[in-house]
Design a protein around this motif. Structure first.
Motif, PDB file in Angstrom:
ATOM      1  N   MET A 272       0.786  -1.311   0.029  1.00  0.00           N
ATOM      2  CA  MET A 272       0.099   0.065  -0.052  1.00  0.00           C
ATOM      3  C   MET A 272       0.762   1.453  -0.178  1.00  0.00           C
ATOM      4  N   ASP A 273       1.919   1.241   0.802  1.00  0.00           N
ATOM      5  CA  ASP A 273       2.814   2.484   0.672  1.00  0.00           C
ATOM      6  C   ASP A 273       3.444   2.734  -0.680  1.00  0.00           C
ATOM      7  N   LYS A 274       3.671   1.647  -1.543  1.00  0.00           N
ATOM      8  CA  LYS A 274       4.019   2.025  -2.704  1.00  0.00           C
ATOM      9  C   LYS A 274       3.159   2.418  -3.780  1.00  0.00           C
ATOM     10  N   ILE A 275       1.805   1.754  -3.469  1.00  0.00           N
ATOM     11  CA  ILE A 275       0.741   2.232  -4.390  1.00  0.00           C
ATOM     12  C   ILE A 275       0.368   3.736  -4.189  1.00  0.00           C
ATOM     13  N   LYS A 276       0.457   4.132  -2.960  1.00  0.00           N
ATOM     14  CA  LYS A 276       0.181   5.588  -2.541  1.00  0.00           C
ATOM     15  C   LYS A 276       1.124   6.393  -3.405  1.00  0.00           C
TER      16      LYS A 276
ATOM     17  N   GLN B 214       2.883  10.141  -7.680  1.00  0.00           N
ATOM     18  CA  GLN B 214       3.655  10.419  -8.611  1.00  0.00           C
ATOM     19  C   GLN B 214       3.158  10.569 -10.102  1.00  0.00           C
ATOM     20  N   THR B 215       2.029   9.753 -10.469  1.00  0.00           N
ATOM     21  CA  THR B 215       1.466   9.869 -11.684  1.00  0.00           C
ATOM     22  C   THR B 215      -0.018  10.705 -11.455  1.00  0.00           C
ATOM     23  N   GLY B 216      -0.581  10.873 -10.420  1.00  0.00           N
ATOM     24  CA  GLY B 216      -1.854  11.697 -10.377  1.00  0.00           C
ATOM     25  C   GLY B 216      -2.928  10.537 -10.948  1.00  0.00           C
ATOM     26  N   ILE B 217      -2.629   9.487 -11.098  1.00  0.00           N
ATOM     27  CA  ILE B 217      -3.576   8.448 -11.299  1.00  0.00           C
ATOM     28  C   ILE B 217      -4.059   7.752 -10.156  1.00  0.00           C
ATOM     29  N   ASP B 218      -5.423   7.793 -10.015  1.00  0.00           N
ATOM     30  CA  ASP B 218      -6.101   7.059  -8.975  1.00  0.00           C
ATOM     31  C   ASP B 218      -6.922   5.929  -8.862  1.00  0.00           C
ATOM     32  N   GLN B 219      -6.881   5.274 -10.318  1.00  0.00           N
ATOM     33  CA  GLN B 219      -7.525   4.011 -10.591  1.00  0.00           C
ATOM     34  C   GLN B 219      -6.418   3.021 -10.411  1.00  0.00           C
ATOM     35  N   ILE B 220      -6.798   1.981  -9.546  1.00  0.00           N
ATOM     36  CA  ILE B 220      -5.897   1.051  -9.425  1.00  0.00           C
ATOM     37  C   ILE B 220      -6.713  -0.249  -9.476  1.00  0.00           C
ATOM     38  N   ALA B 221      -5.969  -1.142 -10.290  1.00  0.00           N
ATOM     39  CA  ALA B 221      -6.515  -2.549 -10.706  1.00  0.00           C
ATOM     40  C   ALA B 221      -5.680  -3.585 -10.338  1.00  0.00           C
ATOM     41  N   ILE B 222      -5.902  -4.538  -9.534  1.00  0.00           N
ATOM     42  CA  ILE B 222      -4.986  -5.722  -9.180  1.00  0.00           C
ATOM     43  C   ILE B 222      -5.105  -6.949 -10.069  1.00  0.00           C
ATOM     44  N   GLY B 223      -3.961  -7.668  -9.847  1.00  0.00           N
ATOM     45  CA  GLY B 223      -4.086  -8.854 -10.577  1.00  0.00           C
ATOM     46  C   GLY B 223      -3.135  -9.737 -10.170  1.00  0.00           C
ATOM     47  N   GLY B 224      -3.026 -11.054 -10.608  1.00  0.00           N
ATOM     48  CA  GLY B 224      -2.202 -12.225  -9.901  1.00  0.00           C
ATOM     49  C   GLY B 224      -2.464 -12.852  -8.966  1.00  0.00           C
ATOM     50  N   GLY B 225      -2.075 -14.127  -8.530  1.00  0.00           N
ATOM     51  CA  GLY B 225      -2.636 -14.806  -7.232  1.00  0.00           C
ATOM     52  C   GLY B 225      -2.734 -14.191  -6.096  1.00  0.00           C
TER      53      GLY B 225
ATOM     54  N   ALA C  82      -9.244  -6.065   1.269  1.00  0.00           N
ATOM     55  CA  ALA C  82      -9.838  -5.232   2.179  1.00  0.00           C
ATOM     56  C   ALA C  82      -9.130  -3.748   2.265  1.00  0.00           C
ATOM     57  N   ALA C  83      -7.910  -3.872   1.968  1.00  0.00           N
ATOM     58  CA  ALA C  83      -7.179  -2.409   2.053  1.00  0.00           C
ATOM     59  C   ALA C  83      -7.593  -1.941   0.930  1.00  0.00           C
ATOM     60  N   LEU C  84      -7.650  -2.134  -0.334  1.00  0.00           N
ATOM     61  CA  LEU C  84      -7.782  -1.477  -1.521  1.00  0.00           C
ATOM     62  C   LEU C  84      -9.314  -0.921  -1.193  1.00  0.00           C
ATOM     63  N   LEU C  85     -10.203  -1.773  -0.558  1.00  0.00           N
ATOM     64  CA  LEU C  85     -11.844  -1.330  -0.704  1.00  0.00           C
ATOM     65  C   LEU C  85     -11.868  -0.161   0.294  1.00  0.00           C
ATOM     66  N   ASN C  86     -10.799  -0.105   1.305  1.00  0.00           N
ATOM     67  CA  ASN C  86     -10.872   1.025   2.404  1.00  0.00           C
ATOM     68  C   ASN C  86     -10.277   2.240   1.704  1.00  0.00           C
ATOM     69  N   ALA C  87      -9.317   1.896   0.626  1.00  0.00           N
ATOM     70  CA  ALA C  87      -8.678   3.240   0.025  1.00  0.00           C
ATOM     71  C   ALA C  87      -9.787   3.842  -0.740  1.00  0.00           C
ATOM     72  N   GLU C  88     -10.648   3.229  -1.134  1.00  0.00           N
ATOM     73  CA  GLU C  88     -11.657   3.814  -2.226  1.00  0.00           C
ATOM     74  C   GLU C  88     -12.395   4.846  -1.162  1.00  0.00           C
ATOM     75  N   GLN C  89     -12.883   4.433  -0.116  1.00  0.00           N
ATOM     76  CA  GLN C  89     -13.422   5.321   1.151  1.00  0.00           C
ATOM     77  C   GLN C  89     -12.550   6.459   1.437  1.00  0.00           C
ATOM     78  N   ASP C  90     -11.325   5.645   1.995  1.00  0.00           N
ATOM     79  CA  ASP C  90     -10.228   6.894   2.655  1.00  0.00           C
ATOM     80  C   ASP C  90      -9.689   8.050   1.575  1.00  0.00           C
ATOM     81  N   MET C  91      -9.258   7.240   0.595  1.00  0.00           N
ATOM     82  CA  MET C  91      -8.254   8.138  -0.355  1.00  0.00           C
ATOM     83  C   MET C  91      -9.239   8.707  -1.462  1.00  0.00           C
ATOM     84  N   GLY C  92     -10.479   8.082  -1.785  1.00  0.00           N
ATOM     85  CA  GLY C  92     -11.080   8.489  -2.995  1.00  0.00           C
ATOM     86  C   GLY C  92     -10.765   7.770  -4.382  1.00  0.00           C
TER      87      GLY C  92
END
Ligand code: KG4
Ligand code: ZN
Length: 342
Positions: free
Chosen positions: A257-261, A266-277, A286-296
């Motif tokens: 999460m630190d690195k995604i933040k 750095q990019t100004g892009i706040d759409q995050i898609a995850i993939g891989g096992g 859960a952390a990503l869903l929280n970020a929807e609420q907390d970080m928009g």
């Protein structure tokens, strides 16, 4: 042409899962995965055994995929296959099979980059799934890779950061092994973490610059911690398994999460898609869903069956490439190292 119905038969054999899928345009009609249990006793994937198991599995798996889709192979418009990255022996099985079948049916062959497929799996048309819009950031987290990718278009991707040593899935699996859990341990750490206290034990976070990752130091600190504690109390692991797993998982998620933040900043892009096992992990979800609420942010999490290795994700890339007539040469070869965007 616009309304042509395209059937893609897709084959995935890059690691230890033999998978075949049939897609009608961007919808999955079947997605069969044969997981190889032979590796469990060795605590990791044994390449030679993996390629032998692929050879045994590939014909029945492809048959099953066609049967479940209720499609005759004569209807198939093109064969898509994983060209790389992955284990050479494993890739060779899927590649030779796909080439022979395409030749036999006299239809186009489409080569697919496995890591691109983990990202483009988001474009499968399925219930509960919404495709991200370009540009977006993809976090690909698996047993072989940990990358933050800037996705400008379907086939225009740039790696912004990646692991310098172990992949995040390996960090889960190796930690699990230290705790005496069987391979692959990632899902077990996730399960035990559910009832544990994530703040019970502290593990150091690596200091790696830019958007890169490192997980080998974490594995070593977990090993030393367990050795130290079990020397004092031989039952330390069994008495604290939930708390240990929760603390390990918490640390790994914090690192991600630190690195995604940082990438969002750095990019100004706040759409995050995850993939891989590892995107199957309940903590990261859960952390990503929280970020929807907390970080928009807007976050995109694929359905479980499209997170771990599967041929449906190879099929969606096949469909997208078919539309652009991006076909492979008949003499295409497998490529163990295959960087996204090349
Ligand atoms: O994408 P994948 O199926 O294969 C590779 O390309 O590596 O990823 C497999 C990895 C393994 O390391 C496995 O332990 C991990 O994904 N994994 C998980 C979970 N489910 C699978 N790690 C943590 N929590 C999970 N729930
Ligand atoms: Zn994978």
């Amino acid at each position: 042409m616009e309304n042509e119905t395209i059937y893609i038969l897709a084959i995935e054999s890059s690691c230890d899962d033999t998978s075949a899928a049939v897609l009608r345009n961007n919808k999955v009609l079947s997605n069969v995965v044969a997981t190889q249990s032979v590796h469990e006793q060795y605590g990791g994937v044994v390449p030679e055994l993996a390629s032998r198991a692929h050879q045994q599995n590939i014909v029945p798996v492809v048959h099953q995929a066609l049967d479940r889709a209720n499609i005759d192979k004569k209807l198939v418009s093109a064969i898509a296959f994983t060209r790389g990255p992955g284990l050479m022996g494993s890739l060779l099985v899927g590649t030779s099979f796909a080439k022979s079948l395409a030749m036999g049916l006299d239809i186009p062959l489409i080569e697919v980059n496995h890591m691109q497929a983990h990202i483009l799996a988001h474009f499968i048309d399925a219930d509960e799934m919404k495709a991200p819009t370009f540009p977006f950031l993809a976090l690909t987290i698996s047993g072989g890779h940990t990358q933050i990718v800037l996705v400008k278009d379907y086939f225009d991707m740039e790696i912004l950061g990646e692991t310098l040593d172990d992949a995040v899935g390996e960090a889960f699996d190796k930690s699990a092994k230290i705790l005496g859990l069987p391979y692959p341990g990632g899902p077990l750490v996730d399960r035990h973490a559910k009832s544990g206290n994530p703040k019970a034990f502290q593990f150091p976070k690596p200091k790696v610059g830019d958007l890169n990752f490192s997980f080998s130091g974490l594995k070593t600190s977990i090993l030393y911690f367990i050795q130290r504690e079990t020397a004092k109390n031989p039952d330390f692991i069994s008495e604290n398994l939930e708390d240990i797993c929760a603390s390990i998982q918490y640390t790994i998620i914090e690192i991600l999460m630190d690195k995604i933040k940082k990438a969002v900043k750095q990019t100004g892009i706040d759409q995050i898609a995850i993939g891989g096992g590892v995107s199957a992990n309940s903590g990261i979800r859960a952390a990503l869903l929280n970020a929807e609420q907390d970080m928009g942010w807007k976050t995109y999490i694929p359905k479980f069956e499209y997170c771990t290795d599967n041929a449906a994700m190879i099929g969606i890339v096949g469909f997208l490439k078919y539309q652009e007539k991006k076909f492979a040469a008949k003499n295409v070869t497998a490529q163990a190292r295959y960087i996204i965007g090349t």
